[in-house]
Enzyme design. Sequence first.
Site, mmCIF file in Angstrom:
data_model
loop_
_atom_site.group_PDB
_atom_site.id
_atom_site.type_symbol
_atom_site.label_atom_id
_atom_site.label_comp_id
_atom_site.label_asym_id
_atom_site.label_seq_id
_atom_site.Cartn_x
_atom_site.Cartn_y
_atom_site.Cartn_z
ATOM 1 N N ASP A 124 10.836 3.533 12.617
ATOM 2 C CA ASP A 124 11.568 2.456 13.279
ATOM 3 C C ASP A 124 12.937 2.150 12.669
ATOM 4 O O ASP A 124 13.948 2.238 13.343
ATOM 5 C CB ASP A 124 10.708 1.189 13.401
ATOM 6 C CG ASP A 124 9.986 0.796 12.117
ATOM 7 O OD1 ASP A 124 10.213 1.447 11.082
ATOM 8 O OD2 ASP A 124 9.197 -0.163 12.150
ATOM 9 N N ASP B 280 1.526 4.897 1.663
ATOM 10 C CA ASP B 280 1.226 5.825 2.749
ATOM 11 C C ASP B 280 1.820 7.178 2.410
ATOM 12 O O ASP B 280 2.867 7.273 1.779
ATOM 13 C CB ASP B 280 1.828 5.334 4.067
ATOM 14 C CG ASP B 280 1.214 4.016 4.506
ATOM 15 O OD1 ASP B 280 0.010 3.814 4.259
ATOM 16 O OD2 ASP B 280 1.944 3.185 5.072
ATOM 17 N N ASP C 285 0.853 -1.192 0.000
ATOM 18 C CA ASP C 285 0.000 0.000 0.000
ATOM 19 C C ASP C 285 0.890 1.244 0.000
ATOM 20 O O ASP C 285 2.091 1.149 0.221
ATOM 21 C CB ASP C 285 -0.938 0.011 1.207
ATOM 22 C CG ASP C 285 -0.229 -0.447 2.460
ATOM 23 O OD1 ASP C 285 0.953 -0.088 2.634
ATOM 24 O OD2 ASP C 285 -0.846 -1.157 3.271
HETATM 25 P P1 ATP Z 1 4.512 -3.370 5.359
HETATM 26 O O1 ATP Z 1 3.275 -2.517 5.157
HETATM 27 O O2 ATP Z 1 5.120 -3.916 4.132
HETATM 28 O O3 ATP Z 1 4.327 -4.375 6.410
HETATM 29 P P2 ATP Z 1 5.592 -0.903 6.324
HETATM 30 O O4 ATP Z 1 7.002 -0.497 6.580
HETATM 31 O O5 ATP Z 1 4.813 -0.120 5.333
HETATM 32 O O6 ATP Z 1 5.643 -2.423 5.958
HETATM 33 P P3 ATP Z 1 3.545 -0.214 8.193
HETATM 34 O O7 ATP Z 1 3.150 -0.916 9.440
HETATM 35 O O8 ATP Z 1 2.589 -0.114 7.072
HETATM 36 O O9 ATP Z 1 4.889 -0.897 7.733
HETATM 37 O O10 ATP Z 1 3.999 1.240 8.638
HETATM 38 C C1 ATP Z 1 4.314 2.280 7.729
HETATM 39 C C2 ATP Z 1 5.516 3.047 8.222
HETATM 40 O O11 ATP Z 1 5.256 3.617 9.511
HETATM 41 C C3 ATP Z 1 6.772 2.208 8.421
HETATM 42 O O12 ATP Z 1 7.493 2.071 7.235
HETATM 43 C C4 ATP Z 1 7.517 3.018 9.450
HETATM 44 O O13 ATP Z 1 8.163 4.114 8.859
HETATM 45 C C5 ATP Z 1 6.401 3.568 10.333
HETATM 46 N N1 ATP Z 1 6.113 2.657 11.465
HETATM 47 C C6 ATP Z 1 5.204 1.665 11.521
HETATM 48 N N2 ATP Z 1 5.199 1.065 12.707
HETATM 49 C C7 ATP Z 1 6.124 1.686 13.456
HETATM 50 C C8 ATP Z 1 6.586 1.541 14.784
HETATM 51 N N3 ATP Z 1 6.093 0.587 15.585
HETATM 52 N N4 ATP Z 1 7.551 2.391 15.222
HETATM 53 C C9 ATP Z 1 8.045 3.342 14.411
HETATM 54 N N5 ATP Z 1 7.661 3.522 13.157
HETATM 55 C C10 ATP Z 1 6.712 2.726 12.669
HETATM 56 MG MG MG Z 2 2.686 -0.348 4.876
#
Ligand code: ATP
Ligand code: MG
Length: 449
Positions: free
Chosen positions: A150, A73, A71
Amino acid sequence: MIARFLARLLGKKITRSSRLKRINVREHGITRNHITQCALKVTDTLQQHGYQAFIVGGAVRDLLLSRIPKDFDVATNATPEQVHTLFRRSHIIGRRFRLVHVLCGNDTIEVSTFRASAQHEHHAQLSDASGRLVRDNVFGNHESDANRRDFTINALYFDPGKEEIWDYCHGMEDIRQKTLRIIGDAGTRYREDPVRMLRAARFAAKLDFTIDAHARAPIAELAGLLKNVPSARLFDETLKLLLSGHAVSVIEQLQSEGLQHSILPVLSPLLENENSREFIFAALRNTDERIQTGKPASPAFLFATLLWRPLLAQYQVRLAAKEDEHPAWHAAMQDVLERERHDMAIPRRLDGTIKEIWLLQNRFEQRGGDRAWRLLSQARFRAAYDFLLLRAETGEVEQALADWWTHFQLADDDERKTMITALAPTANPKKRRRKKTAPQPRTEPEQHE
Ligand code: ATP
Ligand code: MG
């Protein structure tokens, strides 16, 4: 007006930051064509109104690694209210973090306002005794937003207007080096949010990255903090981990470091049991395969598999207490789901499907008359059949039975009739003597219709 002025002011401040690297398209190769229409509509509109707007997080990371993003963001310096007024089909969600969901067609884009990091000075974040953040909704600027993320590879921002990547944390370098590096002090960041430890394991396995030594070191000591995380969130993260397409390698990696107990509170009791272990790994291998080949993998199916052996054990306990088979089986299903609900927070809405998959298992053996046909027309047939294949793979039922069903599904009507007539008389439940010690529980043939 004021917002635009502020946006410009913040923008200036950011470009002056010494740590920031702005990387142009010739170097990183990502263009507007890689971004969905909906995400472009959001960033373009925000930028036209004088705000900063970037694609951020997993999408940028995945595109740089030539993977298809799950997705898109968006991060912006506009407040949730300002975003909301720009998009007719949008709403503000969330309490811990206020975000805006912008809808176009079936697509939803999550828009978050730049936030401050925990170490930020003027800070009103609240944390509990263990250092875990319970509220962190303080707006910040672009740089602080990068620093509160993170891992460095998750803190890359793509500006679709200029096709530029903004990198505050050496994320590009870590992408090249296939290294998962945490932003800031690892111990502090895990204490703020213990779920980051699970995320580390998930990303390392999914992307085939190495967790760098600084990010790995405190995990062994701090993994126990995961028990402070609300169970609903833990459930979400566990699900992401198990449905990442790399569940087996995540768990093996955790086990090789002796971390599975505290880092996977949900799974460890099941993994410790030799009997359920083999079945769980077979189930996870199967789920990984499905996801990697683009097939759907449902949470209900997954939990039906994880809890199957505990269910059989519970059933045996009830049979040993002289309960009748049928009520014992129903009560055992309920027991297992309720017991796990406490630790895992399996949502109740999954119960129905999980039970259906379980209930259909014994009907596979009852193929006489029109029973096989009726089973085939059940809504959950496919899931139940996939489950049967797993049971065959682990030797719990005869492979011949699974093969029979594989064949039956592919056969035409005439062939199906022949298959049923050819069944040995023992396959007819009415003529068979039931053994109470049978490895798999039995249910009444028609109880679930
Ligand atoms: P995926 O969606 O492929 O699992 P993602 O990196 O996009 O991976 P998401 O949970 O969608 O993970 O979160 C989007 C973004 O928000 C992350 O890339 C990160 O920058 C931030 N993020 C998410 N969770 C955390 C957290 N627990 N602590 C700090 N930053 C976070
Ligand atoms: Mg994501």
